[in-house]
Motif scaffolding. Structure first.
Motif, PDB file in Angstrom:
ATOM      1  N   LEU A   1       0.826  -1.206   0.000  1.00 54.82           N
ATOM      2  CA  LEU A   1       0.000   0.000   0.000  1.00 54.82           C
ATOM      3  C   LEU A   1       0.858   1.253   0.000  1.00 54.82           C
ATOM      4  N   THR A   2       1.838   1.296   0.885  1.00 58.24           N
ATOM      5  CA  THR A   2       2.695   2.484   0.948  1.00 58.24           C
ATOM      6  C   THR A   2       3.517   2.648  -0.326  1.00 58.24           C
ATOM      7  N   SER A   3       3.895   1.529  -0.960  1.00 57.91           N
ATOM      8  CA  SER A   3       4.648   1.608  -2.213  1.00 57.91           C
ATOM      9  C   SER A   3       3.795   2.185  -3.327  1.00 57.91           C
ATOM     10  N   ARG A   4       2.495   1.814  -3.365  1.00 54.53           N
ATOM     11  CA  ARG A   4       1.602   2.375  -4.380  1.00 54.53           C
ATOM     12  C   ARG A   4       1.371   3.864  -4.142  1.00 54.53           C
ATOM     13  N   LEU A   5       1.288   4.256  -2.878  1.00 57.39           N
ATOM     14  CA  LEU A   5       1.018   5.655  -2.558  1.00 57.39           C
ATOM     15  C   LEU A   5       2.240   6.541  -2.770  1.00 57.39           C
ATOM     16  N   LEU A   6       3.411   6.039  -2.376  1.00 59.69           N
ATOM     17  CA  LEU A   6       4.619   6.867  -2.370  1.00 59.69           C
ATOM     18  C   LEU A   6       5.621   6.503  -3.451  1.00 59.69           C
ATOM     19  N   GLY A   7       5.495   5.308  -4.018  1.00 55.83           N
ATOM     20  CA  GLY A   7       6.554   4.778  -4.858  1.00 55.83           C
ATOM     21  C   GLY A   7       7.498   3.949  -4.001  1.00 55.83           C
ATOM     22  N   VAL A   8       8.178   2.990  -4.615  1.00 56.11           N
ATOM     23  CA  VAL A   8       9.002   2.056  -3.849  1.00 56.11           C
ATOM     24  C   VAL A   8      10.124   2.766  -3.120  1.00 56.11           C
ATOM     25  N   ARG A   9      10.851   3.634  -3.818  1.00 59.75           N
ATOM     26  CA  ARG A   9      11.996   4.277  -3.168  1.00 59.75           C
ATOM     27  C   ARG A   9      11.558   5.172  -2.014  1.00 59.75           C
ATOM     28  N   ARG A  10      10.531   5.970  -2.227  1.00 57.57           N
ATOM     29  CA  ARG A  10      10.066   6.839  -1.141  1.00 57.57           C
ATOM     30  C   ARG A  10       9.557   6.022   0.038  1.00 57.57           C
ATOM     31  N   ALA A  11       8.890   4.899  -0.254  1.00 54.46           N
ATOM     32  CA  ALA A  11       8.406   4.043   0.832  1.00 54.46           C
ATOM     33  C   ALA A  11       9.571   3.496   1.650  1.00 54.46           C
ATOM     34  N   LEU A  12      10.657   3.116   0.977  1.00 55.06           N
ATOM     35  CA  LEU A  12      11.830   2.611   1.695  1.00 55.06           C
ATOM     36  C   LEU A  12      12.519   3.719   2.483  1.00 55.06           C
ATOM     37  N   VAL A  13      12.564   4.909   1.915  1.00 52.07           N
ATOM     38  CA  VAL A  13      13.172   6.039   2.621  1.00 52.07           C
ATOM     39  C   VAL A  13      12.374   6.350   3.884  1.00 52.07           C
ATOM     40  N   VAL A  14      11.055   6.373   3.767  1.00 50.48           N
ATOM     41  CA  VAL A  14      10.206   6.623   4.937  1.00 50.48           C
ATOM     42  C   VAL A  14      10.410   5.531   5.974  1.00 50.48           C
ATOM     43  N   SER A  15      10.571   4.286   5.529  1.00 54.26           N
ATOM     44  CA  SER A  15      10.807   3.175   6.464  1.00 54.26           C
ATOM     45  C   SER A  15      12.114   3.365   7.218  1.00 54.26           C
ATOM     46  N   CYS A  16      13.155   3.784   6.512  1.00 53.87           N
ATOM     47  CA  CYS A  16      14.439   4.051   7.174  1.00 53.87           C
ATOM     48  C   CYS A  16      14.287   5.162   8.206  1.00 53.87           C
ATOM     49  N   LEU A  17      13.533   6.196   7.857  1.00 52.89           N
ATOM     50  CA  LEU A  17      13.357   7.312   8.781  1.00 52.89           C
ATOM     51  C   LEU A  17      12.528   6.913   9.996  1.00 52.89           C
ATOM     52  N   LEU A  18      11.590   5.968   9.818  1.00 56.62           N
ATOM     53  CA  LEU A  18      10.845   5.456  10.967  1.00 56.62           C
ATOM     54  C   LEU A  18      11.767   4.699  11.920  1.00 56.62           C
ATOM     55  N   VAL A  19      12.672   3.899  11.361  1.00 66.71           N
ATOM     56  CA  VAL A  19      13.655   3.203  12.201  1.00 66.71           C
ATOM     57  C   VAL A  19      14.514   4.222  12.934  1.00 66.71           C
ATOM     58  N   ALA A  20      14.967   5.249  12.213  1.00 66.29           N
ATOM     59  CA  ALA A  20      15.786   6.295  12.835  1.00 66.29           C
ATOM     60  C   ALA A  20      15.024   6.989  13.960  1.00 66.29           C
ATOM     61  N   LEU A  21      13.753   7.286  13.720  1.00 65.22           N
ATOM     62  CA  LEU A  21      12.946   7.957  14.730  1.00 65.22           C
ATOM     63  C   LEU A  21      12.735   7.068  15.954  1.00 65.22           C
ATOM     64  N   GLY A  22      12.453   5.790  15.715  1.00 64.10           N
ATOM     65  CA  GLY A  22      12.215   4.875  16.828  1.00 64.10           C
ATOM     66  C   GLY A  22      13.402   4.785  17.774  1.00 64.10           C
ATOM     67  N   TYR A  23      14.604   4.711  17.217  1.00 61.12           N
ATOM     68  CA  TYR A  23      15.791   4.635  18.078  1.00 61.12           C
ATOM     69  C   TYR A  23      16.167   5.992  18.643  1.00 61.12           C
ATOM     70  N   ALA A  24      15.907   7.064  17.891  1.00 63.71           N
ATOM     71  CA  ALA A  24      16.183   8.403  18.425  1.00 63.71           C
ATOM     72  C   ALA A  24      15.288   8.718  19.625  1.00 63.71           C
ATOM     73  N   LEU A  25      14.063   8.187  19.620  1.00 63.29           N
ATOM     74  CA  LEU A  25      13.152   8.421  20.738  1.00 63.29           C
ATOM     75  C   LEU A  25      13.671   7.820  22.040  1.00 63.29           C
ATOM     76  N   TRP A  26      14.516   6.786  21.928  1.00 60.60           N
ATOM     77  CA  TRP A  26      15.078   6.181  23.140  1.00 60.60           C
ATOM     78  C   TRP A  26      15.975   7.165  23.890  1.00 60.60           C
ATOM     79  N   ILE A  27      16.574   8.105  23.175  1.00 59.67           N
ATOM     80  CA  ILE A  27      17.541   8.999  23.823  1.00 59.67           C
ATOM     81  C   ILE A  27      16.872   9.890  24.872  1.00 59.67           C
ATOM     82  N   PRO A  28      15.751  10.577  24.543  1.00 59.69           N
ATOM     83  CA  PRO A  28      15.094  11.361  25.602  1.00 59.69           C
ATOM     84  C   PRO A  28      14.058  10.572  26.394  1.00 59.69           C
ATOM     85  N   PHE A  29      13.493   9.534  25.792  1.00 59.04           N
ATOM     86  CA  PHE A  29      12.384   8.815  26.423  1.00 59.04           C
ATOM     87  C   PHE A  29      12.779   7.363  26.693  1.00 59.04           C
ATOM     88  N   HIS A  30      13.344   7.117  27.864  1.00 57.45           N
ATOM     89  CA  HIS A  30      13.803   5.759  28.192  1.00 57.45           C
ATOM     90  C   HIS A  30      13.565   5.406  29.666  1.00 57.45           C
TER      91      HIS A  30
END
Length: 232
Positions: free
Chosen positions: A89-118
């Motif tokens: 679904l996200t690939s159809r909406l955003l395109g494959v590359r953009r969907a993968l980029v957003v996925s990478c940024l979600l991973v980055a955000l998830g681990y970055a949240l550990w720094i202030p919120f742990h």
């Protein structure tokens, strides 16, 4: 490394197809897989040990028992599955590359949240849920993206290399994280890792995911479409 690459380039049927790996359509995907291995493989054990740390004794940690650690892992696995299942679904909406980029940024955000919120268990659950959504999409998409960017007679190699590079990235990250957790010196009597070590782990995991997103942006626009033969 260079002698090995020259040797493989001189073979008709190389064990490692260096020409394919250096192709503009392929190397960003393999670099992404390598960097993705840092959080998805290297970052898991530090998260587990942090969750089980007693905040009364160490001044940090979630004081989790085995049941909560299982819950934390379960939330991560469920969101990982959601990320994988919603990828079409996200690939159809955003395109494959953009969907993968957003996925990478979600991973980055998830681990970055550990720094202030742990400090709280609910914070840990939210952090892992965010990282899990991005990780699931990447686990599902990287092998197929590598295959789509490879010639038809090299799809198996390209797919296998995403797993190999991811494993190498995780192995290197595990070594770096072990050093980070001992960077302030483990006290032999207590064997307690410093909180700064965990902060470093989360920062590296987040940074690796951001670099993975940048690598995907360097791929040609046609990298996720029709195959082309890799020039000799």
């Amino acid at each position: 490394m260079c002698p090995f690459a020259r040797y493989e380039l001189g073979r008709a049927e190389p064990l490692v197809d260096v020409r394919l790996l250096r192709a503009p359509r392929q190397w960003p995907i393999q670099v992404t897989a390598f960097l993705f291995g840092v959080p998805v493989l290297g970052g898991q054990i530090p998260l587990s040990t942090y969750a089980q740390a007693d905040p009364v004794e160490r001044g940090y940690g979630l004081g989790a028992d085995a049941a909560f650690v299982s819950t934390l892992i379960g939330v991560y696995v469920i969101t990982l599955a959601i990320g994988a299942f919603t990828l079409p679904l996200t690939s159809r909406l955003l395109g494959v590359r953009r969907a993968l980029v957003v996925s990478c940024l979600l991973v980055a955000l998830g681990y970055a949240l550990w720094i202030p919120f742990h400090d709280q268990t609910w914070q840990g659950l939210i952090n892992m849920a965010v990282a899990g959504l991005g990780s699931g999409a990447l686990v599902a998409a990287l092998p197929s993206a590598a295959a789509a960017a490879a010639p038809e007679n090299r799809t198996g190699f390209a797919t296998g290399m995403t797993n190999a590079t991811k494993t190498v990235g995780g192995a290197i990250a595990s070594s770096i994280f072990a050093i980070a957790l001992a960077s302030d010196g483990l006290e032999l009597e207590t064997a307690v890792a410093p909180l700064s070590g965990y902060l470093t782990v989360w920062a590296v995991c987040s940074g690796a995911a951001v670099l993975a997103a940048a690598a995907l942006m360097l791929a040609p626009r046609h990298a996720f479409s029709d195959r082309v033969e890799v020039p000799g």
